[in-house]
Scaffold this motif. Structure first.
Motif, PDB file in Angstrom:
ATOM      1  N   GLN A 415       0.866  -1.173   0.000  1.00 51.90           N
ATOM      2  CA  GLN A 415       0.000   0.000   0.000  1.00 51.90           C
ATOM      3  C   GLN A 415       0.909   1.231   0.000  1.00 51.90           C
ATOM      4  O   GLN A 415       1.620   1.489   0.968  1.00 51.90           O
ATOM      5  N   SER A 417       1.309   5.353  -1.680  1.00 58.96           N
ATOM      6  CA  SER A 417       0.908   6.494  -2.493  1.00 58.96           C
ATOM      7  C   SER A 417       2.030   7.522  -2.427  1.00 58.96           C
ATOM      8  O   SER A 417       2.109   8.305  -1.469  1.00 58.96           O
ATOM      9  N   ARG A 448       2.563   7.989 -11.684  1.00 56.03           N
ATOM     10  CA  ARG A 448       3.006   6.746 -11.058  1.00 56.03           C
ATOM     11  C   ARG A 448       3.385   5.721 -12.134  1.00 56.03           C
ATOM     12  O   ARG A 448       2.644   5.538 -13.113  1.00 56.03           O
ATOM     13  N   HIS A 482      -3.982   2.284  -4.960  1.00 53.60           N
ATOM     14  CA  HIS A 482      -2.686   2.315  -4.292  1.00 53.60           C
ATOM     15  C   HIS A 482      -2.386   1.003  -3.558  1.00 53.60           C
ATOM     16  O   HIS A 482      -1.343   0.885  -2.921  1.00 53.60           O
TER      17      HIS A 482
END
Length: 560
Positions: A415, A417, A448, A482
């Motif tokens: 996880q 971000s 990303r 994410h």
């Protein structure tokens, strides 16, 4: 192979019909797989204990135990506290750090001798070598003492203790071979590390770098076992003995080397750096280091193998380099060496002892089970990435476990971000700072990406071009969340495959391949590959946490 069998035939000719191999114990080499070089073992009661080199990893000097020489469990690390050896944080170069250790037991205490090596110092600099002793009366867990350092300095490494019948304690070590190759011996005071009365026991048979000495007393003789030839394909084990005096003279065995796979096509190569011990049934065994397929694809590096030995009264030991056998059964239960492992992070459980860092970690960068992610290990990326500022120094945010199988799969949930450009987190196959493959989520120009970088001696263009491996980068669509799954697979002896999937996909669904790594490019040197999690700001400290959960390692057991 012809040379090895020729040596065996000479030795076998000396055996009487009554001599037997301790060969009825089934086992599979390597018995302690993965990055576990320079083994030393001892037996206390019906329990065997082994230790290995650890170089720049922390915790360092792993301790393993077994009752049957087949099933091994890591029970601790000698180096487990920052304050034991704070100098480890400053050691630079992937061949520096903790070299070979020797474990011995005497009068209720375990003794561990080892050397912190500054391998980038000049060869004739005596401060290159820091030899020390650790002790414990409780080997189960991380209960080892702070070190007692040798005084004055011994200009060498591979130190090993021996208690003689006259009450004196001796230490043997390998003098720096660039300066004066040979095996030296001192009397030692174990209470303060002071050494005295130096003497040269033996300079070997002429092979490169005589090292790894151990002394054993049997039938009135003092036997000196060493390694020669360097820790590559010319590695070998040789012996000499002295009649009635530990001070010598030591006469070399006429049929040296006693163990080697040099100049053969055997799958196990670089065999050497041995230690000898017995079991409760009177059988004799040796451990040694070896590499699988040791001339091309050997990312796991030097591993620990077991060799049965026959040691008859008044004779030199005969080592039997038998083909490895398979164990009869695998036990159920705890995490044993060579078995699958799934790590689920929780606030009520400490990190498994199989996990290691690069040098001494910054504890604030590793947050175990925070309230916002109670089943995760959250990493805060360091400014330094896995390569570091110069490829030989620095500490990055990284934690992982040893690769133990030729073929394996590792998955982890991530996880993450990224909050600023350059922030990156993912999974890596790490050999050393200039040899690693990284699969990570990275932010570049506000976008990303999922990226595979192959940092190797051959790579160019920011590690995004490589003649052997296949780095790659794909933009993550805006609808991809994410929460992701990352995977690295060793699909055969030469290829790693890196892929990702969105969280929530089935076990075999939705995986997207990003790149490939060639195992030959993470092979070589003193260490072996570690499969780990990392986070970095690539030049500045990260502001975002990368939270990893359910880290699993699954090896293919029947592929050797």
């Amino acid at each position: 192979m012809a040379k090895l069998w020729a040596l065996l035939l000479i030795a076998l000719a000396e055996l009487s019909a009554s001599r037997a191999w301790p060969g009825d114990r089934p086992y599979k080499d390597p018995i302690i797989p993965g990055f576990n070089p320079d083994p030393s073992c001892t037996r206390v009661g019906d329990q065997f204990y082994c230790v290995n080199s650890s170089f720049n990893t922390f915790p360092g000097i792993p301790v393993y135990t077994s009752r049957d020489l087949i099933h091994w469990e890591q029970i601790g690390n000698v180096l487990s506290r920052h304050e034991q050896l704070p100098q480890l944080a400053q050691v630079y170069g992937f061949t520096s750090g903790i070299w070979a250790s020797t474990i011995r037991y005497n009068n209720g205490t375990f003794y561990l001798t080892t050397t912190l090596v500054w391998d980038k110092f000049a060869a004739d600099d005596p401060t290159r070598w820091d030899n020390m002793i650790f002790t414990t009366t409780d080997i189960y867990g991380d209960n080892w003492s702070d070190p007692i350092h040798f005084s004055p300095l011994f200009q060498g490494y591979d130190v090993s203790l021996f208690w003689d019948d006259d009450g004196k304690t001796y230490v043997q070590g390998s003098h720096a071979w660039h300066v004066s190759p040979g095996i030296w011996q001192y009397e030692i005071d174990l209470s303060n590390g002071s050494i005295s009365n130096s003497e040269v026991l033996w300079t070997g048979t002429g092979g490169l770098a005589p090292e790894g000495p151990h002394v054993y007393k049997r039938d009135g003789y003092y036997y000196l076992l060493i390694a020669e030839g360097g820790t590559g394909v010319n590695h070998m084990v040789t012996m000499a003995r002295s009649n009635a005096s530990i001070h010598g003279p030591y006469e070399p065995y006429t049929h040296n080397p006693v163990l080697t796979n040099a100049n053969t096509t055997e799958y196990l190569q670089t065999v050497g750096h041995a230690d000898v011990f017995d079991d409760t049934e009177g059988n004799v065994w040796a451990v040694a280091l070896a590499t699988r397929n040791g001339t091309w694809d050997y990312p796991m590096g030097r591993e620990t193998v077991l060799v049965p030995v026959v040691w008859e009264t008044g004779a030199y030991p005969l080592f039997n380099p038998a083909d490895p056998l398979r164990p009869l059964a695998h036990p159920d239960g705890g995490v044993l060496v060579g078995h699958d492992q799934t790590i689920t992070f929780s606030p009520n459980r400490s990190l498994p002892r199989q996990l290691v860092y690069l040098r001494l970690p910054n504890p604030s960068a590793y947050i175990l089970a925070p309230p916002s992610n109670p089943h995760s290990l959250c990493l805060i990326g360091s400014a330094a990435n896995l390569t570091g500022p110069d490829g030989i120094s620095g500490t990055s945010t990284f934690i992982g476990r040893r690769q133990e199988h030729v073929e394996f799969t590792t998955d982890v949930d991530l996880q993450f971000s990224p909050g600023q450009d350059g922030e990156e987190a993912g999974i890596t196959v790490f050999l050393q700072q200039l040899q690693h493959f990284d699969l990570g989520v990275v932010a570049l120009n506000g976008t990303r990406y999922m990226r595979v970088k192959t940092t190797t001696h051959n790579s160019t263009d920011g590690d995004m071009a490589d003649p052997l491996s296949r780095p790659g980068m794909v933009e993550l669509p805006g609808n991809v969340g994410h929460d992701l799954k990352l995977r690295v697979q060793a699909v055969n002896a030469s290829t790693y495959v890196f892929s990702y999937a969105e969280s929530g996909q089935g076990a075999g669904e939705g995986w997207n391949v990003v790149g490939y790594g060639d195992a030959s490019e993470v092979s070589g040197g003193f260490t072996g590959t570690i499969i780990g999690m990392y986070a970095t700001g690539n030049g500045r400290n990260s502001t975002s946490q990368a939270c990893f959960s359910t880290f699993s390692y699954r090896g293919v057991q029947n592929v050797y």
